[in-house]
Design a protein around this motif. Structure first.
Motif, PDB file in Angstrom:
ATOM      1  N   ARG A  12       0.836  -1.183   0.000  1.00  0.00           N
ATOM      2  CA  ARG A  12       0.000   0.000   0.000  1.00  0.00           C
ATOM      3  C   ARG A  12       0.883   1.249   0.000  1.00  0.00           C
ATOM      4  NH1 ARG A  12      -4.295  -0.228   4.565  1.00  0.00           N
ATOM      5  NH2 ARG A  12      -2.657  -1.274   5.805  1.00  0.00           N
ATOM      6  N   ILE A  13       0.261   2.445   0.062  1.00  0.00           N
ATOM      7  CA  ILE A  13       1.095   3.654  -0.044  1.00  0.00           C
ATOM      8  C   ILE A  13       0.311   4.848   0.505  1.00  0.00           C
ATOM      9  CG2 ILE A  13       0.371   4.393  -2.385  1.00  0.00           C
ATOM     10  CD1 ILE A  13       3.488   4.756  -2.939  1.00  0.00           C
ATOM     11  N   ASN A  14       1.006   5.834   1.029  1.00  0.00           N
ATOM     12  CA  ASN A  14       0.388   7.095   1.466  1.00  0.00           C
ATOM     13  C   ASN A  14       0.218   7.986   0.232  1.00  0.00           C
ATOM     14  OD1 ASN A  14       0.579   6.871   4.586  1.00  0.00           O
ATOM     15  ND2 ASN A  14       2.638   6.340   3.902  1.00  0.00           N
ATOM     16  N   VAL A  15      -0.853   8.742   0.183  1.00  0.00           N
ATOM     17  CA  VAL A  15      -1.177   9.508  -1.030  1.00  0.00           C
ATOM     18  C   VAL A  15      -1.313  10.993  -0.684  1.00  0.00           C
ATOM     19  CG1 VAL A  15      -2.742   9.633  -3.026  1.00  0.00           C
ATOM     20  CG2 VAL A  15      -2.494   7.479  -1.778  1.00  0.00           C
ATOM     21  N   GLU A  16      -0.463  11.819  -1.302  1.00  0.00           N
ATOM     22  CA  GLU A  16      -0.503  13.266  -1.043  1.00  0.00           C
ATOM     23  C   GLU A  16      -1.019  14.008  -2.281  1.00  0.00           C
ATOM     24  OE1 GLU A  16       2.328  11.468  -0.193  1.00  0.00           O
ATOM     25  OE2 GLU A  16       1.915  11.478   1.956  1.00  0.00           O
ATOM     26  N   PHE A  17      -1.827  15.030  -2.032  1.00  0.00           N
ATOM     27  CA  PHE A  17      -2.342  15.918  -3.094  1.00  0.00           C
ATOM     28  C   PHE A  17      -1.796  17.302  -2.759  1.00  0.00           C
ATOM     29  CE2 PHE A  17      -5.541  12.920  -4.703  1.00  0.00           C
ATOM     30  CZ  PHE A  17      -5.668  12.059  -3.620  1.00  0.00           C
ATOM     31  N   VAL A  18      -0.942  17.863  -3.643  1.00  0.00           N
ATOM     32  CA  VAL A  18      -0.263  19.114  -3.303  1.00  0.00           C
ATOM     33  C   VAL A  18      -0.369  20.122  -4.444  1.00  0.00           C
ATOM     34  CG1 VAL A  18       1.337  17.965  -1.716  1.00  0.00           C
ATOM     35  CG2 VAL A  18       1.985  18.278  -4.123  1.00  0.00           C
ATOM     36  N   THR A  19      -0.368  21.426  -4.060  1.00  0.00           N
ATOM     37  CA  THR A  19      -0.403  22.515  -5.043  1.00  0.00           C
ATOM     38  C   THR A  19       0.508  23.636  -4.555  1.00  0.00           C
ATOM     39  OG1 THR A  19      -2.725  21.984  -5.480  1.00  0.00           O
ATOM     40  CG2 THR A  19      -1.897  24.107  -6.314  1.00  0.00           C
ATOM     41  N   PRO A  20       1.587  23.964  -5.276  1.00  0.00           N
ATOM     42  CA  PRO A  20       2.432  25.090  -4.861  1.00  0.00           C
ATOM     43  C   PRO A  20       1.656  26.405  -4.935  1.00  0.00           C
ATOM     44  CG  PRO A  20       3.578  23.680  -6.458  1.00  0.00           C
ATOM     45  CD  PRO A  20       2.152  23.234  -6.445  1.00  0.00           C
ATOM     46  N   ARG A  21       1.676  27.162  -3.810  1.00  0.00           N
ATOM     47  CA  ARG A  21       1.110  28.528  -3.863  1.00  0.00           C
ATOM     48  C   ARG A  21       2.182  29.458  -4.434  1.00  0.00           C
ATOM     49  NH1 ARG A  21      -1.433  30.001   2.076  1.00  0.00           N
ATOM     50  NH2 ARG A  21      -2.908  28.273   2.254  1.00  0.00           N
ATOM     51  N   SER A  22       3.432  29.106  -4.144  1.00  0.00           N
ATOM     52  CA  SER A  22       4.620  29.811  -4.664  1.00  0.00           C
ATOM     53  C   SER A  22       5.770  28.809  -4.552  1.00  0.00           C
ATOM     54  CB  SER A  22       4.924  31.035  -3.786  1.00  0.00           C
ATOM     55  OG  SER A  22       5.445  30.585  -2.523  1.00  0.00           O
TER      56      SER A  22
END
Ligand SMILES: N[C@H](CCC[C@H](N)C(=O)O)C(=O)O
Length: 290
Positions: free
Chosen positions: A194-204
């Motif tokens: 299994r795996i950990n799942v990250e959702f990311v968006t750079p603000r800067s």
């Protein structure tokens, strides 16, 4: 057994010292599931056992809310460091913590007039790519793999921080459908552990919006290893500078990359200490059933 509940940015665990659970070591996954249950237990994202180590000053074992044991836990490391120092398990403000995923250096920053002390942990080198995490899918380019989710494909960078992470750079992390997409990727056949799942968006280049679906615990308010994995992925993709403030659901974490090592600095908060009568509860239940 004597327990403490602590949290870091809302990612909470029940902490117990090794000698308190010596007689039930073989039942720790069951104990983790029970204490984590907010209705029938105490309520947390899992269980952390603090013990002695032959290779470091103290040892941390972490179990997710589903009872699965993980290799590492960033928020847990900061809380273990605070606990070990305040309970006198260590006498210094800088020391090492052994985990299943490696030994990590922790530093406790002195209290600033009653504020919650910050803890810095060196989370080790940036470890990117399919050879760093349990992966059985097709060949991967630039450490990125695309997983089919419904009609779409979602690309993620594979990163290890002792535990495995799939870091997806998305349009807007804050509104991403973590609850729907997270479990599909967590349990995808390409990730045999299994795996950990990250959702990311750079603000800067110095700020990152972050949401997470954790292996074994689902949506949590914060994931320290996930924040480190996300910054490592962003730096490797040329999207982030070496000092980033990560905005998690539960608050902010500062992550810095120096000489290829990832440093995480953030809070560790004591919620309560008390006695949890687990086995008695089991006996009473059995008694009532007869
Ligand atoms: N769910 C993770 C363990 C907890 C990590 C997270 N709570 C952190 O602060 O790093 C795993 O199965 O690898």
């Amino acid at each position: 057994m004597r327990v403490a509940k602590m949290h870091a940015l809302g990612n909470s665990y029940i902490y117990v010292e090794e000698h308190e659970i010596a007689a039930i070591r073989h039942r720790l996954p069951e104990l983790a599931r029970t204490v984590s249950d907010v209705r029938k237990g105490i309520g947390s994202d899992g269980l952390i056992v603090i013990g002695s180590s032959t290779v470091a000053d103290v040892r941390m074992q972490i179990f997710n809310a589903d009872g699965s044991e993980a290799e590492n836990c960033g928020n847990g490391l900061r809380c273990v460091a605070k606990y070990a120092y305040e309970q006198g398990l260590v006498s210094k403000q800088e020391f090492h913590v052994e985990t299943k995923g490696g030994v990590f250096h922790a530093k406790i920053w002195p209290d600033e007039r009653g504020t919650v002390p910050k803890v810095t942990v060196n989370m080790g080198p940036m470890r990117l790519g399919p050879q760093q995490v349990p992966y059985s899918g097709p060949a991967v380019v630039d450490n990125e793999v695309a997983v089919q989710v419904g009609e779409d494909n979602l690309s993620g960078t594979l990163v290890s921080v002792g535990n495995p992470h799939f870091v997806a750079f998305v349009e807007d992390a804050v509104t991403s459908n973590v609850a729907a997409i997270g479990p599909i990727i967590e349990r995808h056949p390409w990730f045999p552990e299994r795996i950990n799942v990250e959702f990311v968006t750079p603000r800067s280049r110095q700020e990152l919006d972050f949401r997470v679906w954790e292996r074994g615990s689902g949506i949590t308010f914060a994931c320290g290893t996930g924040a480190c994995a996300s910054v490592a992925a962003g730096v490797s993709k040329g999207l982030l500078d070496n000092q980033v403030r990560v905005h998690l659901l539960g608050g902010d974490l500062d992550v810095a990359v120096k000489d290829g090592q990832i440093f995480m600095t953030g809070e560790a908060v004591h919620v309560f200490s008390g006695v949890y009568a687990w086995d008695d509860e089991g006996k009473r239940e059995q008694g009532s059933r007869q």
